[in-house]
Design an enzyme around this catalytic site. Structure first.
Site, mmCIF file in Angstrom:
data_model
loop_
_atom_site.group_PDB
_atom_site.id
_atom_site.type_symbol
_atom_site.label_atom_id
_atom_site.label_comp_id
_atom_site.label_asym_id
_atom_site.label_seq_id
_atom_site.Cartn_x
_atom_site.Cartn_y
_atom_site.Cartn_z
ATOM 1 C CB SER A 66 -0.939 -0.064 1.197
ATOM 2 O OG SER A 66 -1.867 0.962 1.134
ATOM 3 C CG ASP A 280 -6.227 0.906 0.421
ATOM 4 O OD1 ASP A 280 -5.460 1.893 0.439
ATOM 5 O OD2 ASP A 280 -5.993 -0.149 1.048
ATOM 6 C CB THR A 502 1.230 -0.366 7.927
ATOM 7 O OG1 THR A 502 1.316 1.019 8.261
ATOM 8 C CG2 THR A 502 -0.222 -0.809 7.931
ATOM 9 N NE ARG A 507 0.863 5.279 11.384
ATOM 10 C CZ ARG A 507 1.640 5.263 10.296
ATOM 11 N NH1 ARG A 507 2.457 6.271 10.058
ATOM 12 N NH2 ARG A 507 1.610 4.257 9.454
HETATM 13 C C1 G16 Z 1 -3.661 0.473 6.392
HETATM 14 C C2 G16 Z 1 -5.015 0.236 6.988
HETATM 15 C C3 G16 Z 1 -5.622 1.546 7.424
HETATM 16 C C4 G16 Z 1 -4.675 2.258 8.388
HETATM 17 C C5 G16 Z 1 -3.283 2.387 7.762
HETATM 18 C C6 G16 Z 1 -2.255 2.924 8.730
HETATM 19 O O1 G16 Z 1 -3.786 1.286 5.266
HETATM 20 O O2 G16 Z 1 -5.830 -0.390 6.035
HETATM 21 O O3 G16 Z 1 -6.842 1.277 8.051
HETATM 22 O O4 G16 Z 1 -5.156 3.527 8.700
HETATM 23 O O5 G16 Z 1 -2.838 1.116 7.343
HETATM 24 O O6 G16 Z 1 -2.186 2.061 9.833
HETATM 25 P P1 G16 Z 1 -1.053 2.184 10.919
HETATM 26 O O7 G16 Z 1 -1.209 3.553 11.518
HETATM 27 O O8 G16 Z 1 -1.326 1.090 11.885
HETATM 28 O O9 G16 Z 1 0.272 2.061 10.207
HETATM 29 P P2 G16 Z 1 -2.958 1.041 3.944
HETATM 30 O O10 G16 Z 1 -3.529 2.015 2.982
HETATM 31 O O11 G16 Z 1 -1.514 1.292 4.275
HETATM 32 O O12 G16 Z 1 -3.231 -0.401 3.609
#
Ligand code: G16
Length: 545
Positions: A66, A280, A502, A507
């Site tokens: 992503s 997305d 991710t 954060r």
């Molecule tokens: C994914 C999730 C989102 C989330 C984002 C960041 O998005 O699908 O719901 O907001 O990660 O998450 P985190 O703050 O835990 O890193 P994507 O677009 O990266 O697949």
């Protein structure tokens, strides 16, 4: 009767577990350096087949990282209704990925037993990937896993994440699951909605599109080919000539609050739209006459779309239960506007579409958006039936029938499986066109509280633990008290910290009355995280005042 089942996994030795450190199924699956993912993909191929046998439905495997940088990759499993993987199975996924090669078969057998899986059931798996070059080999690893458990495979090639979710959902409903049927469905609904509405006022059907150098650019080109310019005129930038997500895309624009690379020539007032690496998420933006950058993020989209649905519900006098779902990252001004001005209830849940989606399903019509631009509109079958009936009910006033018909076609534009940048663009454009608005007219509804998002690298991001939908920190000890003290000294101050699911980082979010104060508060909190949670690398720079 004792189970005497044994498993033979002929490809296992080709995908040895080379990575020692524990990895977890995070916010959106496994995500890390692509080089470390071969065995993870193989094992997710195995698990997808078991999940399919267990649910007696098609399961999806999407290979994407992503918004992450090009060198990362990842994998997420898609459940039968196109939703994110069931949380119990997220745990099984984590278990399966973290055992040694020697225990793999026995862990699979444990899952077969504990989930009462009938191994002779067919296992059907849809696979797709984003444009990352590492995706080709990783897909082959997943396919080895699928084949080792005799699963059936359908490879959609390079698709957006929401497209794969959509295909899984449609297929399990017994409908066609083709790329062309996806575009046909979205654009038919959009044309139907917009067909009667003339282009007037501040509305223009033109968007200047930032494709993040990823799959979104390819698929936007396809979507646009289904629409005349009177419906949507798209000028595509970052179509793949540059590096994926590098200084462009929805995450960059949201976090940096500035124009993406390649769109420097956008004219004041033109509508900019950025998607992320797997399309997305979306954010809108524009430059005003003084070339000042303005961002319209997921919170603005939620307020626009929910506000419009609310108007239509009032016009057609249907008593349906509408709600908005946000996370702690939602700007405080947006939550206040939606609850106090629009009078729509707002729920706050943990970060991650999986949480928002399920909460939104509790309403007749649920609008969920994360501030980062990830979201959609979901609705119950019963609500749709009520709306459809009202749209042709001759006992209602013509204006009431018309409002119900508009609502009916608006809901068809959304991708009910998951947040989808392409369908979200059509949703936003439909509302703007209907209201004859440009971005300025949309933006004035409320003014965002100035905010700042930062990241800090720590030795182990599990050092930071949170509760209350990620808003309160429970570890390391004393960090929350320090944050509380800092927040108190800033007008309209709010700040929280949480480990990313991710990225390998913690954060930090802060908002306050001025940008300077928001930046200062975020930096001071980041320094506390660095000091108390085992920061690595360069410490965050102290604020200059
Ligand atoms: C994914 C999730 C989102 C989330 C984002 C960041 O998005 O699908 O719901 O907001 O990660 O998450 P985190 O703050 O835990 O890193 P994507 O677009 O990266 O697949």
């Amino acid at each position: 009767m004792a189970l005497t089942l044994t498993l033979s996994l002929p490809s296992k030795t080709s995908h040895p577990k080379l990575v020692g450190k524990e990895i977890q199924y995070g916010t959106a699956g496994f995500r890390t350096l692509a080089d470390d993912l071969d065995f993870v993909m193989y094992r997710m191929g195995l698990l997808a087949v078991l999940r399919s046998k267990c649910t007696k439905a098609v399961i999806g495997i999407m290979i994407t990282a992503s918004h992450n940088p090009l060198q990362d990759n990842g994998v997420k499993l898609v459940d039968p209704h196109g939703e994110m993987l069931d949380q119990k199975w997220e745990k099984l996924a984590t278990d399966i990925v973290n055992v040694g090669d020697g225990q793999l078969e026995s862990v699979l057998l444990d899952i077969i037993r504990s989930e009462s899986i009938e191994i002779s059931e067919p296992g059907k798996v849809f696979v797709g990937r984003d444009t990352r070059p590492s995706g080709v080999a990783l897909l082959n690893s997943a396919i080895d896993g699928i084949k080792d458990l005799h699963g059936e495979l359908r490879d959609f090639g390079i698709v957006t994440t929401p497209m794969l979710h959509y295909f899984v959902d449609e297929s399990n409903k017994g409908n066609e699951a083709w790329v062309s049927s996806y575009f046909a469905k979205l654009t038919k609904a959009f044309k139907h909605f917009c067909g009667e509405i003339s282009i007037s006022g501040a509305y223009s059907p033109k968007i200047v599109f930032d494709g993040a150098n990823g799959v979104g650019a390819i698929k936007m080109g396809m979507l646009a080919s289904f629409l005349d310019k009177d419906f949507l005129e798209v000028e595509i930038h970052n179509g793949g000539e540059g590096i994926l997500n590098f200084e462009c895309g929805a995450d960059f624009v949201k976090v940096q609050q500035k124009l993406p690379k390649g769109l420097e020539g956008i004219k004041p007032g033109e509508k900019g739209v950025s998607v992320d690496g797997d399309a997305d998420r979306i954010v809108y933006f524009y430059l005003d006459d003084s070339h000042v950058f303005h961002l319209l993020d997921g919170d603005k989209i939620a307020s626009l779309v929910a506000g419009y649905i609310n108007e239509l519900l009032q016009e057609c006098k249907l008593k349906l239960n509408l709600g908005v779902v946000q996370t702690a990252y939602a700007n405080g001004a947006s939550t206040k506007y939606i609850t106090e001005n629009l009078k729509i209830p707002v729920d706050c849940v943990s970060t991650g579409v999986k949480y928002l989606h399920h909460k939104a399903l509790e309403r007749d019509i649920g609008v969920y958006f994360e501030a980062n631009g990830h979201g959609t509109v979901v609705f119950s079958k019963a609500a749709l039936e009520v709306i459809e009936k009202a749209s042709v009910d001759q006992s209602l006033l013509p204006s009431e029938r018309l409002a119900a018909a508009k609502l009916n076609s608006l809901l068809q534009i959304s991708n009910p499986a998951v947040g989808d940048a392409l369908s979200d663009i059509l949703l936003v454009e439909s509302v703007l066109r209907s209201k004859h608005w440009g971005l300025k007219e949309w933006e004035v509804a409320y003014t965002d509280l100035p905010n700042r998002l930062l990241k800090v690298k720590v030795e182990d991001k599990n050092n930071v633990q949170t509760t209350d939908a990620g808003r309160r920190c429970t570890a390391p000890a004393g960090l929350q008290e320090e944050i509380d003290k800092l927040v108190k000294s800033y007008p309209s101050g709010r700040s929280f910290v949480r480990s990313s699911g991710t990225e390998d980082a913690v954060r930090i979010y802060a908002e306050s009355d001025t940008q300077r104060n928001a930046d200062e508060l975020a930096t001071k909190v980041a320094i506390k995280v660095y000091q108390m949670a085992g920061g690595v690398g360069e410490a965050p720079s102290p604020p200059s005042v």
